[in-house]
Design an enzyme around this catalytic site. Sequence first.
Site, PDB file in Angstrom:
ATOM      1  N   GLU A 170       9.391  -7.798  -3.538  1.00 43.41           N
ATOM      2  CA  GLU A 170       9.403  -9.116  -2.878  1.00 43.41           C
ATOM      3  C   GLU A 170      10.290  -9.105  -1.636  1.00 43.41           C
ATOM      4  N   LEU A 226      32.027  -2.762 -21.433  1.00 46.68           N
ATOM      5  CA  LEU A 226      31.603  -2.313 -22.765  1.00 46.68           C
ATOM      6  C   LEU A 226      31.866  -0.826 -23.008  1.00 46.68           C
ATOM      7  N   GLU A 236       0.849  -1.202   0.000  1.00 45.48           N
ATOM      8  CA  GLU A 236       0.000   0.000   0.000  1.00 45.48           C
ATOM      9  C   GLU A 236       0.883   1.250   0.000  1.00 45.48           C
ATOM     10  N   GLN A 248      44.718  -7.387 -17.396  1.00 49.05           N
ATOM     11  CA  GLN A 248      44.420  -8.056 -16.117  1.00 49.05           C
ATOM     12  C   GLN A 248      43.179  -7.473 -15.436  1.00 49.05           C
ATOM     13  N   CYS A 308       2.898 -16.963  -0.314  1.00 44.03           N
ATOM     14  CA  CYS A 308       2.992 -16.776  -1.780  1.00 44.03           C
ATOM     15  C   CYS A 308       4.358 -16.175  -2.117  1.00 44.03           C
TER      16      CYS A 308
HETATM   17  P1  TGC Z   1       5.782 -11.742  11.400  1.00 40.94           P
HETATM   18  O1  TGC Z   1       5.164 -11.441  12.730  1.00 40.94           O
HETATM   19  O2  TGC Z   1       7.208 -12.143  11.337  1.00 40.94           O
HETATM   20  O3  TGC Z   1       4.949 -12.859  10.653  1.00 40.94           O
HETATM   21  C1  TGC Z   1       3.529 -12.801  10.558  1.00 40.94           C
HETATM   22  C2  TGC Z   1       3.047 -14.191  10.242  1.00 40.94           C
HETATM   23  O4  TGC Z   1       3.556 -14.600   8.973  1.00 40.94           O
HETATM   24  C3  TGC Z   1       4.363 -15.782   9.106  1.00 40.94           C
HETATM   25  N1  TGC Z   1       5.480 -15.631   8.151  1.00 40.94           N
HETATM   26  C4  TGC Z   1       5.563 -16.317   7.013  1.00 40.94           C
HETATM   27  N2  TGC Z   1       4.770 -17.266   6.484  1.00 40.94           N
HETATM   28  C5  TGC Z   1       5.108 -17.786   5.291  1.00 40.94           C
HETATM   29  N3  TGC Z   1       6.196 -17.351   4.608  1.00 40.94           N
HETATM   30  C6  TGC Z   1       7.017 -16.378   5.084  1.00 40.94           C
HETATM   31  N4  TGC Z   1       8.054 -15.952   4.372  1.00 40.94           N
HETATM   32  C7  TGC Z   1       6.713 -15.829   6.349  1.00 40.94           C
HETATM   33  N5  TGC Z   1       7.272 -14.847   7.122  1.00 40.94           N
HETATM   34  C8  TGC Z   1       6.500 -14.739   8.219  1.00 40.94           C
HETATM   35  C9  TGC Z   1       4.799 -15.786  10.549  1.00 40.94           C
HETATM   36  O5  TGC Z   1       5.114 -17.081  10.973  1.00 40.94           O
HETATM   37  C10 TGC Z   1       3.565 -15.236  11.221  1.00 40.94           C
HETATM   38  O6  TGC Z   1       2.591 -16.267  11.275  1.00 40.94           O
HETATM   39  P2  TGC Z   1       1.576 -16.384  12.515  1.00 40.94           P
HETATM   40  O7  TGC Z   1       0.800 -17.603  12.227  1.00 40.94           O
HETATM   41  O8  TGC Z   1       2.469 -16.479  13.738  1.00 40.94           O
HETATM   42  O9  TGC Z   1       0.767 -15.122  12.488  1.00 40.94           O
HETATM   43  O10 TGC Z   1       5.521 -10.469  10.472  1.00 40.94           O
HETATM   44  P3  TGC Z   1       6.053  -8.972  10.578  1.00 40.94           P
HETATM   45  O11 TGC Z   1       4.850  -8.085  10.554  1.00 40.94           O
HETATM   46  O12 TGC Z   1       7.027  -8.815  11.705  1.00 40.94           O
HETATM   47  O13 TGC Z   1       6.822  -8.774   9.178  1.00 40.94           O
HETATM   48  C11 TGC Z   1       7.889  -9.584   8.858  1.00 40.94           C
HETATM   49  C12 TGC Z   1       8.531  -9.188   7.494  1.00 40.94           C
HETATM   50  C13 TGC Z   1       9.109  -7.810   7.545  1.00 40.94           C
HETATM   51  C14 TGC Z   1       9.655 -10.173   7.276  1.00 40.94           C
HETATM   52  C15 TGC Z   1       7.543  -9.329   6.342  1.00 40.94           C
HETATM   53  O14 TGC Z   1       6.408  -8.615   6.539  1.00 40.94           O
HETATM   54  C16 TGC Z   1       8.150  -9.074   4.991  1.00 40.94           C
HETATM   55  O15 TGC Z   1       8.580 -10.016   4.345  1.00 40.94           O
HETATM   56  N6  TGC Z   1       8.153  -7.793   4.448  1.00 40.94           N
HETATM   57  C17 TGC Z   1       8.516  -7.545   3.082  1.00 40.94           C
HETATM   58  C18 TGC Z   1       7.257  -7.248   2.293  1.00 40.94           C
HETATM   59  C19 TGC Z   1       7.288  -7.822   0.922  1.00 40.94           C
HETATM   60  O16 TGC Z   1       8.082  -8.690   0.594  1.00 40.94           O
HETATM   61  N7  TGC Z   1       6.388  -7.378   0.084  1.00 40.94           N
HETATM   62  C20 TGC Z   1       6.272  -7.907  -1.218  1.00 40.94           C
HETATM   63  C21 TGC Z   1       5.026  -7.418  -1.900  1.00 40.94           C
HETATM   64  S1  TGC Z   1       4.639  -8.340  -3.355  1.00 40.94           S
HETATM   65  C22 TGC Z   1       5.793  -7.909  -4.461  1.00 40.94           C
HETATM   66  O17 TGC Z   1       6.715  -7.214  -4.229  1.00 40.94           O
HETATM   67  C23 TGC Z   1       5.592  -8.491  -5.794  1.00 40.94           C
HETATM   68  S2  TGC Z   1       6.751  -7.999  -6.949  1.00 40.94           S
HETATM   69  C24 TGC Z   1       6.109  -8.924  -8.185  1.00 40.94           C
HETATM   70  C25 TGC Z   1       6.995  -9.106  -9.321  1.00 40.94           C
HETATM   71  O18 TGC Z   1       7.757 -10.115  -9.361  1.00 40.94           O
HETATM   72  O19 TGC Z   1       6.858  -8.273 -10.246  1.00 40.94           O
HETATM   73  P1  FAD Z   2       9.739   0.960   2.300  1.00 33.10           P
HETATM   74  O1  FAD Z   2       9.149  -0.180   3.041  1.00 33.10           O
HETATM   75  O2  FAD Z   2       9.240   2.335   2.593  1.00 33.10           O
HETATM   76  O3  FAD Z   2      11.309   0.920   2.534  1.00 33.10           O
HETATM   77  C1  FAD Z   2      12.164   2.030   2.240  1.00 33.10           C
HETATM   78  C2  FAD Z   2      13.561   1.692   2.741  1.00 33.10           C
HETATM   79  O4  FAD Z   2      13.534   1.475   4.156  1.00 33.10           O
HETATM   80  C3  FAD Z   2      14.113   0.381   2.127  1.00 33.10           C
HETATM   81  O5  FAD Z   2      15.482   0.523   1.869  1.00 33.10           O
HETATM   82  C4  FAD Z   2      13.888  -0.631   3.228  1.00 33.10           C
HETATM   83  O6  FAD Z   2      14.843  -1.699   3.175  1.00 33.10           O
HETATM   84  C5  FAD Z   2      14.110   0.220   4.478  1.00 33.10           C
HETATM   85  N1  FAD Z   2      13.442  -0.349   5.648  1.00 33.10           N
HETATM   86  C6  FAD Z   2      12.104  -0.525   5.838  1.00 33.10           C
HETATM   87  N2  FAD Z   2      11.886  -1.110   7.023  1.00 33.10           N
HETATM   88  C7  FAD Z   2      13.091  -1.311   7.598  1.00 33.10           C
HETATM   89  C8  FAD Z   2      13.547  -1.901   8.819  1.00 33.10           C
HETATM   90  N3  FAD Z   2      12.684  -2.437   9.696  1.00 33.10           N
HETATM   91  N4  FAD Z   2      14.868  -1.912   9.065  1.00 33.10           N
HETATM   92  C9  FAD Z   2      15.753  -1.398   8.173  1.00 33.10           C
HETATM   93  N5  FAD Z   2      15.402  -0.839   7.015  1.00 33.10           N
HETATM   94  C10 FAD Z   2      14.091  -0.811   6.717  1.00 33.10           C
HETATM   95  N6  FAD Z   2       3.935  -5.059  -4.348  1.00 33.10           N
HETATM   96  C11 FAD Z   2       2.826  -5.858  -4.465  1.00 33.10           C
HETATM   97  O7  FAD Z   2       2.094  -6.052  -3.504  1.00 33.10           O
HETATM   98  N7  FAD Z   2       2.513  -6.442  -5.659  1.00 33.10           N
HETATM   99  C12 FAD Z   2       3.269  -6.262  -6.771  1.00 33.10           C
HETATM  100  O8  FAD Z   2       2.965  -6.832  -7.834  1.00 33.10           O
HETATM  101  C13 FAD Z   2       4.413  -5.421  -6.688  1.00 33.10           C
HETATM  102  N8  FAD Z   2       5.152  -5.148  -7.809  1.00 33.10           N
HETATM  103  C14 FAD Z   2       6.135  -4.210  -7.744  1.00 33.10           C
HETATM  104  C15 FAD Z   2       6.768  -3.793  -8.921  1.00 33.10           C
HETATM  105  C16 FAD Z   2       7.742  -2.807  -8.869  1.00 33.10           C
HETATM  106  C17 FAD Z   2       8.364  -2.325 -10.146  1.00 33.10           C
HETATM  107  C18 FAD Z   2       8.143  -2.263  -7.629  1.00 33.10           C
HETATM  108  C19 FAD Z   2       9.226  -1.219  -7.551  1.00 33.10           C
HETATM  109  C20 FAD Z   2       7.531  -2.674  -6.467  1.00 33.10           C
HETATM  110  C21 FAD Z   2       6.519  -3.651  -6.501  1.00 33.10           C
HETATM  111  N9  FAD Z   2       5.814  -4.007  -5.344  1.00 33.10           N
HETATM  112  C22 FAD Z   2       4.719  -4.828  -5.427  1.00 33.10           C
HETATM  113  C23 FAD Z   2       6.094  -3.343  -4.075  1.00 33.10           C
HETATM  114  C24 FAD Z   2       7.353  -3.812  -3.370  1.00 33.10           C
HETATM  115  O9  FAD Z   2       7.150  -5.063  -2.775  1.00 33.10           O
HETATM  116  C25 FAD Z   2       7.727  -2.755  -2.328  1.00 33.10           C
HETATM  117  O10 FAD Z   2       8.229  -1.633  -3.057  1.00 33.10           O
HETATM  118  C26 FAD Z   2       8.754  -3.252  -1.343  1.00 33.10           C
HETATM  119  O11 FAD Z   2       8.228  -4.275  -0.516  1.00 33.10           O
HETATM  120  C27 FAD Z   2       9.311  -2.124  -0.455  1.00 33.10           C
HETATM  121  O12 FAD Z   2       8.281  -1.322   0.046  1.00 33.10           O
HETATM  122  P2  FAD Z   2       8.377   0.307  -0.101  1.00 33.10           P
HETATM  123  O13 FAD Z   2       8.673   0.600  -1.525  1.00 33.10           O
HETATM  124  O14 FAD Z   2       7.175   0.865   0.520  1.00 33.10           O
HETATM  125  O15 FAD Z   2       9.679   0.694   0.727  1.00 33.10           O
END
Ligand code: TGC
Ligand code: FAD
Length: 392
Positions: free
Chosen positions: A371, A346, A140, A287, A246
């Site tokens: 991700e 390049l 969001e 080198q 996921c």
């Molecule tokens: P936390 O309290 O640690 O965990 C909440 C609940 O989730 C479980 N869990 C997981 N389950 C499955 N897989 C994982 N990797 C898991 N990590 C945690 C955990 O066990 C717990 O379960 P329960 O049953 O106890 O409630 O959560 P937190 O709020 O402290 O956050 C942890 C953190 C920061 C690691 C997590 O929120 C995180 O990974 N943040 C990064 C967000 C992110 O990756 N966003 C991606 C959005 S999608 C995207 O970017 C698509 S790009 C698409 C493309 O390829 O173009």
């Molecule tokens: P923020 O969370 O605001 O982070 C900003 C900076 O702060 C980063 O350097 C981060 O590492 C740092 N930071 C944050 N928290 C901490 C902490 N606790 N400790 C230390 N450093 C921290 N999302 C979807 O849901 N679906 C999609 O299909 C999808 N596609 C995407 C495609 C593109 C091209 C891009 C750029 C993003 C996409 N995303 C999608 C979103 C993406 O997953 C987020 O951009 C990403 O998870 C980071 O969130 P943010 O951009 O809000 O950065």
Amino acid sequence: MKPDLFEAPDYYNLDELLTEEHKLVRNAARDWVKREVSPIIEDFAQRAEFPKQIINGLADIGAFGPYIPMEYGGAGLDQISYGLIMQEIERGDSGVRSTASVQSSLVMYPIWKYGNEAQRQKYLPKLASGEWMGCFGLTEPDHGSNPGDMVTNFKDKGDHYLLNGAKMWISNAPFAQVAVVWAKNEEGRIHGLIVERGMQGFSTPETHNKWSLRASATGELIFDNVKVPKENLLPNKSGLGAPLGCLDSARYGIAWGAIGAAMDCYDIALRYSKERMQFGKPIGQFQLQQKKLAEMITEITKAQLLAWRLGVMRENGTATSAQISMAKRNNVDMAINIAREARQILGGMGITGEYSIMRHSMNLESVITYEGTHDIHLLITGLDITGLNAFK
Ligand code: TGC
Ligand code: FAD
């Protein structure tokens, strides 16, 4: 753009670890990328447009739901094959791999794992064939790394749910027919809802002016009192663990995909270093250039081993989320560093669209952020090895 002369590096004979099926799947994807992606991708990236004409081809090589069972239209392949397909697609372009990752791991996977049979039958075959494209709404405007604090919400209105909120940075959003959206119910519990294009109050404005992932369409998802039928709730898992599950699958695919981008950069730089003459010698004889190339192939080989081992563990069900984080973080960082070094080999030619290196380099700036950012994955490893949580 120059003709695609790609030859895949395999310094440690890793092909010996692959089955005949793995190699067939990988080679089919490799040939398709050379034929259908390489000739057009630079032009589409320059125009910031997703090449919709490749959707059928992506479906044909099994890129939509590689590991989803065949009864639902998936390719029924194993995790190594899934990884190899992602590697080959990202060798062409990270934005194209994004489209496939989202469709497979962020849309088909939750419907398969958390959906009921009627949802599987309704959506999976159409998503596998590319007839419908999907997107995944977790991030969001004010909640990126911390999706647990999301504010998008739905209320039970008896015969339907009423959905409100907004998602940002959503890959495939501008053209997707189906969105898997994560939102909180009245008790604050996170659930997945399937939202379809055409539902009143649902819009998907495109995000413009990106310098990265230009051949992938990115947009917002806006929900303004959207009436979602009750049968569109994914019934079999809720809580933040559902979307994060996921992400495990998609992050695993990215760990392989990044190797593809790195291999392409290395292969181009190696060939160029043997052809480009300066001071009366090929620059590859100096080198300093050899150091760059030797370090690249070393890092690619390490990343290949990490991805292959993770694939084996994914297949036998023992890979942990933290192990996936390590591979995503390491391999994307490896690729972005190789792209930067390869571009320097390049010289001035490296900044042009004649070669794919600069496009890979810019794409990887998104891959290292989405991700889960580079920093977030480091903190996941930190938590895993110390037991101390930096997020709380
Ligand atoms: P936390 O309290 O640690 O965990 C909440 C609940 O989730 C479980 N869990 C997981 N389950 C499955 N897989 C994982 N990797 C898991 N990590 C945690 C955990 O066990 C717990 O379960 P329960 O049953 O106890 O409630 O959560 P937190 O709020 O402290 O956050 C942890 C953190 C920061 C690691 C997590 O929120 C995180 O990974 N943040 C990064 C967000 C992110 O990756 N966003 C991606 C959005 S999608 C995207 O970017 C698509 S790009 C698409 C493309 O390829 O173009
Ligand atoms: P923020 O969370 O605001 O982070 C900003 C900076 O702060 C980063 O350097 C981060 O590492 C740092 N930071 C944050 N928290 C901490 C902490 N606790 N400790 C230390 N450093 C921290 N999302 C979807 O849901 N679906 C999609 O299909 C999808 N596609 C995407 C495609 C593109 C091209 C891009 C750029 C993003 C996409 N995303 C999608 C979103 C993406 O997953 C987020 O951009 C990403 O998870 C980071 O969130 P943010 O951009 O809000 O950065």
